[in-house]
Design an enzyme around this catalytic site. Structure first.
Site, PDB file in Angstrom:
ATOM      1  N   LYS A  15      -0.731  37.295 -13.106  1.00 22.94           N
ATOM      2  CA  LYS A  15       0.157  36.765 -11.854  1.00 22.94           C
ATOM      3  C   LYS A  15       1.446  37.873 -11.403  1.00 22.94           C
ATOM      4  CE  LYS A  15       1.040  32.512 -13.030  1.00 22.94           C
ATOM      5  NZ  LYS A  15       0.534  32.770 -14.496  1.00 22.94           N
ATOM      6  N   ARG A  90       2.838  22.528  -8.886  1.00 19.88           N
ATOM      7  CA  ARG A  90       2.155  22.345 -10.257  1.00 19.88           C
ATOM      8  C   ARG A  90       1.437  21.105 -10.086  1.00 19.88           C
ATOM      9  NH1 ARG A  90       3.782  25.699 -14.472  1.00 19.88           N
ATOM     10  NH2 ARG A  90       5.870  27.009 -14.114  1.00 19.88           N
ATOM     11  N   ARG A 129       1.551  41.952 -26.823  1.00 19.86           N
ATOM     12  CA  ARG A 129       3.036  41.991 -26.240  1.00 19.86           C
ATOM     13  C   ARG A 129       3.977  42.064 -27.259  1.00 19.86           C
ATOM     14  NH1 ARG A 129       3.107  38.439 -20.747  1.00 19.86           N
ATOM     15  NH2 ARG A 129       3.772  36.747 -22.124  1.00 19.86           N
ATOM     16  N   ARG A 162       7.261  37.448 -29.088  1.00 14.73           N
ATOM     17  CA  ARG A 162       7.839  36.200 -28.767  1.00 14.73           C
ATOM     18  C   ARG A 162       6.782  34.963 -29.309  1.00 14.73           C
ATOM     19  NH1 ARG A 162       7.637  36.360 -22.336  1.00 14.73           N
ATOM     20  NH2 ARG A 162       6.480  34.582 -22.774  1.00 14.73           N
ATOM     21  N   ARG A 173      -1.146  26.645 -24.858  1.00 14.40           N
ATOM     22  CA  ARG A 173      -0.622  26.679 -23.526  1.00 14.40           C
ATOM     23  C   ARG A 173      -2.067  26.926 -22.463  1.00 14.40           C
ATOM     24  NH1 ARG A 173       2.578  32.108 -23.510  1.00 14.40           N
ATOM     25  NH2 ARG A 173       3.110  31.674 -21.525  1.00 14.40           N
TER      26      ARG A 173
END
Length: 216
Positions: A15, A90, A129, A162, A173
């Site tokens: 996104k 949402r 990442r 992270r 998630r």
């Protein structure tokens, strides 16, 4: 004519990358709800102070305050050509609220782009990442690796992953996203606004599909 768009997609669907490529081409503003909340709080406005009270207490910011924040933003000069909403709505109540806001403004949503992606692909993207612990510069171990393993090119700081980019967290998630977002997908599908795009590893292909749709 304004182009007011919504983007939906699981973490790692692309996104952010699409927003960076698309918004300048269309002359519209990317509105990330998370970033907008922080900006409103920092502004110190009455609305920002009220929102900050909820954030500090750890409570969810009520929908009516989020709606007011979005409405105020849409009325600003830099949103006159349109927006790409990212992170809002949402829920179905938020979608219904947004529908009323846009109707009041005379600016119906043009399209809702849903970047669908397989879990395995998301894991492959996100587990690679890392970012610099010192300056925050982002890297991708496959697509944008540092010159020296584990070391930031810019400042020499250590590169870290992270917590929410670890595989177990990504799986949780992703499952949460699917569960909470499916009703929203159904909502916009019934309104013939939903455009599902299979987001692959080439963001330019995704961009091309969006631009083609908007040009029709």
């Amino acid at each position: 004519m304004t182009k007011d768009l919504i983007i939906l997609g699981a973490p790692g669907a692309g996104k952010g990358t699409l927003a960076v490529d698309l918004c300048p081409r269309l002359g519209i503003k990317h509105i990330s709800t998370g970033d907008l909340l922080r900006e409103v709080i920092v502004s110190g406005s009455p609305l920002g102070q009220e929102i900050n009270g909820y954030v500090k207490s750890g409570a969810l910011v009520p929908d009516d305050l989020i709606g007011q924040m979005i409405k105020d933003t849409l009325n600003s000069a830099d949103c006159k050509n349109g927006v790409l909403l990212d992170g809002f709505p949402r829920t179905i109540p938020q979608a219904e609220m947004l529908e009323k806001i846009m109707t009041d403004l005379g600016r119906p949503i043009s399209a809702v782009f849903y970047l669908s992606v397989e879990l395995d692909r998301v894991i492959r993207r996100l587990v690679n990442r890392v970012s610099c612990q010192k300056c925050g510069k982002p890297y991708h171990l496959i697509n944008l690796p540092p010159k020296q393993s584990g070391v930031c090119d810019a400042c020499g700081g250590a590169l870290i992953q992270r917590e929410d980019d670890k595989e177990e967290t990504i799986r949780k998630r992703f499952a949460t996203f699917i569960e909470k977002t499916q009703p929203l997908i159904d909502f916009y599908q019934k309104q013939n606004l939903l455009v599902e795009i299979k987001a692959d590893d080439d963001p330019q292909k995704t961009l091309a599909v969006v631009l083609k749709y908007l040009a029709e």
